[in-house]
Scaffold this motif. Structure first.
Motif, PDB file in Angstrom:
ATOM      1  N   LYS A 207       0.824  -1.207   0.000  1.00  0.00           N
ATOM      2  CA  LYS A 207       0.000   0.000   0.000  1.00  0.00           C
ATOM      3  C   LYS A 207       0.860   1.260   0.000  1.00  0.00           C
ATOM      4  N   ILE A 208       1.934   1.248   0.773  1.00  0.00           N
ATOM      5  CA  ILE A 208       2.830   2.408   0.815  1.00  0.00           C
ATOM      6  C   ILE A 208       3.467   2.641  -0.555  1.00  0.00           C
ATOM      7  N   PHE A 209       3.895   1.565  -1.188  1.00  0.00           N
ATOM      8  CA  PHE A 209       4.475   1.674  -2.533  1.00  0.00           C
ATOM      9  C   PHE A 209       3.442   2.213  -3.527  1.00  0.00           C
TER      10      PHE A 209
ATOM     11  N   PHE B  54       0.611   6.315  -6.919  1.00  0.00           N
ATOM     12  CA  PHE B  54      -0.606   7.125  -7.078  1.00  0.00           C
ATOM     13  C   PHE B  54      -0.284   8.616  -7.082  1.00  0.00           C
ATOM     14  N   MET B  55       0.532   9.074  -6.117  1.00  0.00           N
ATOM     15  CA  MET B  55       0.848  10.492  -6.023  1.00  0.00           C
ATOM     16  C   MET B  55       1.710  10.954  -7.191  1.00  0.00           C
ATOM     17  N   LEU B  56       2.561  10.080  -7.694  1.00  0.00           N
ATOM     18  CA  LEU B  56       3.372  10.441  -8.862  1.00  0.00           C
ATOM     19  C   LEU B  56       2.487  10.689 -10.072  1.00  0.00           C
ATOM     20  N   ILE B  57       1.555   9.768 -10.309  1.00  0.00           N
ATOM     21  CA  ILE B  57       0.649   9.904 -11.458  1.00  0.00           C
ATOM     22  C   ILE B  57      -0.294  11.086 -11.260  1.00  0.00           C
TER      23      ILE B  57
ATOM     24  N   GLY C  91      -0.241  13.166   2.213  1.00  0.00           N
ATOM     25  CA  GLY C  91      -0.973  13.375   0.971  1.00  0.00           C
ATOM     26  C   GLY C  91      -1.165  14.846   0.673  1.00  0.00           C
ATOM     27  N   ALA C  92      -1.448  15.642   1.710  1.00  0.00           N
ATOM     28  CA  ALA C  92      -1.639  17.083   1.532  1.00  0.00           C
ATOM     29  C   ALA C  92      -0.353  17.760   1.084  1.00  0.00           C
ATOM     30  N   PHE C  93       0.770  17.349   1.659  1.00  0.00           N
ATOM     31  CA  PHE C  93       2.050  17.941   1.265  1.00  0.00           C
ATOM     32  C   PHE C  93       2.355  17.663  -0.203  1.00  0.00           C
ATOM     33  N   PHE C  94       2.146  16.425  -0.631  1.00  0.00           N
ATOM     34  CA  PHE C  94       2.418  16.086  -2.023  1.00  0.00           C
ATOM     35  C   PHE C  94       1.454  16.794  -2.970  1.00  0.00           C
ATOM     36  N   ALA C  95       0.234  17.069  -2.520  1.00  0.00           N
ATOM     37  CA  ALA C  95      -0.716  17.826  -3.334  1.00  0.00           C
ATOM     38  C   ALA C  95      -0.190  19.241  -3.570  1.00  0.00           C
ATOM     39  N   GLY C  96       0.307  19.867  -2.507  1.00  0.00           N
ATOM     40  CA  GLY C  96       0.893  21.190  -2.651  1.00  0.00           C
ATOM     41  C   GLY C  96       2.135  21.172  -3.514  1.00  0.00           C
TER      42      GLY C  96
END
Length: 413
Positions: free
Chosen positions: A191-193, A198-201, A250-255
């Motif tokens: 799940k972590i991987f 997911f965040m990269l895409i 998740g919020a940090f990667f969104a920013g």
């Protein structure tokens, strides 16, 4: 019927007290975030005042507060600078997990009364797991207040803290898997991987779409801010719900995905206004409000003192020497190490999880909370000292520069 509207009074008290105490701490040349933490501590149940009490509404607002704080941090982060510190951050995070893990385990062995059962070793290790967590939100707010957020040091701390949390989740999962048969290490690691995939895409896709959308108008439109914040919330929700990763990650990667676009500064300014005016004070006050000082015997008092000392010293030692190995100067290494020392909501979540699984005696939850509060208050103070530079030619110039940086970051009072 009157109690149904008490939340309005609670919010008013939080905003007023955090700002008032923030200004007081600023007069003593301390970060305002310390004042916000003290407001929750002094007005909450810790000393029996009970003017403010933790409830679901405040907890939810606090969660949104830390999410928007990390989203703002991602927006302010230069991805190119972040890439430059990738390897050092990984090494620093690794030592920031390993040394506190060992230190916390040894403290537990020295002080903890266990039943001597098959889970005795796991209970000792679990105290170490709690100490691995880093609360980057405390450091972020302090660095922002000092005008030091968009620096190499800040980028290293941010990257290391995120990697630190991921490593902490992995360690927690491994320990819990031995105590809870329903948890499978392989599934959690997968799940972590998948979260990073997911965040990269999603990040690349969002960056491209937002960049193209922003170029269709020469004006700063409020719809841009709303759409960006929706993206942030979706990423935060997805991280927790589908991947078991902290929502703030998740919020940090969104920013981070939206940084470098044409409207990132405009979005950042609007988000910062909401955060500074409303959500961040609630979040930091809520940390103080979590403290309930129990009826502790001398053994538990000594355990709390040892835990506080170990939590601070192991993070600083581990991260300092890791930073030195990765070619940082002594002062820079110390700044990074101190920035990694604060504990926060992640440590409390881990402690609560251990309590549910029977890996931690309820009597030791109080010292854990006290440790979190103490490190959250001390870290900004130490960080301020670590960044202090006195101009020998003009002793007042440092203070003036500091004031300019603060006003630029959060506006004049």
């Amino acid at each position: 019927m009157q109690d149904a509207y008490k939340y309005l009074l609670d919010i008013a008290i939080i905003l007023l007290s955090t700002k008032a105490l923030g200004l007081v701490t600023r007069k003593f040349n301390m970060p305002q975030v310390v004042g916000a933490l003290l407001a929750g501590l002094l007005l909450g149940p810790a000393f029996g005042v009970n003017i403010l009490q933790q409830n679901n509404f405040i907890a939810s607002l606090a969660e949104i507060g830390v999410i928007i704080l990390m989203f703002s941090s991602g927006l302010e982060t230069d991805l190119r600078d972040l890439k430059k510190v990738g390897l050092p951050a990984t090494i620093i995070a690794s030592m920031g997990v390993l040394i506190p893990l060992i230190g916390g385990t040894l403290v537990s062995v020295a002080f903890r009364n266990t039943d001597g059962g098959s889970t005795e070793l796991l209970k000792h290790i679990f105290i170490g797991v709690i100490l691995t967590a880093t609360s980057v939100s405390i450091t972020v707010e302090t660095l922002k207040e000092m005008g030091k957020l968009n620096t190499k040091i800040a980028n290293t701390v941010l990257s290391a803290a995120i990697i630190d949390d991921i490593m902490g989740i992995v360690v927690l999962t491994v320990v819990c898997s031995f105590a809870d048969s329903s948890t499978h290490v392989g599934i959690v690691l997968l799940k972590i991987f998948l979260f990073f995939v997911f965040m990269l895409i999603a990040g690349i896709g969002a960056h491209y779409l937002f960049k193209k959308w922003f170029s269709t108008s020469d004006k700063d439109l409020r719809r841009y801010v709303i759409a960006a914040f929706v993206f942030c919330l979706i990423c935060a929700y997805s991280a927790e719900r589908f991947f078991g990763v902290s929502d703030i990650t998740g919020a940090f990667f969104a920013g981070l995905a939206l940084s470098g676009t044409k409207r990132d500064k405009y979005i950042e300014a609007r988000v910062d206004t909401l955060s500074y005016m409303f959500l961040s004070p609630v979040f930091f006050a809520s940390i103080g409000m979590k403290v309930v000082i129990p009826n502790m015997n001398m053994t538990i008092v000594l355990f709390a003192a040892a835990l506080i000392f170990t939590a601070i010293i192991t993070k600083i030692i581990g991260c300092f020497f890791a930073a030195k190995v990765t070619k940082f100067k002594n002062k820079e290494a110390l700044q990074i190490a101190i920035g990694m020392a604060a504990r926060g909501e992640v440590a409390l979540i881990i402690a609560n999880k251990g309590n549910e699984l029977g890996l931690m005696n309820e009597n030791y939850f109080g010292p854990i909370v006290i440790m979190v509060i103490f490190t959250a208050i001390v870290t900004p103070l130490l960080l301020k000292l670590a960044f202090y530079e006195r101009n020998k030619d003009n002793p007042q110039s440092d203070g003036q520069m500091q004031q300019v940086s603060v006003e630029k970051a959060v506006g004049t009072e």
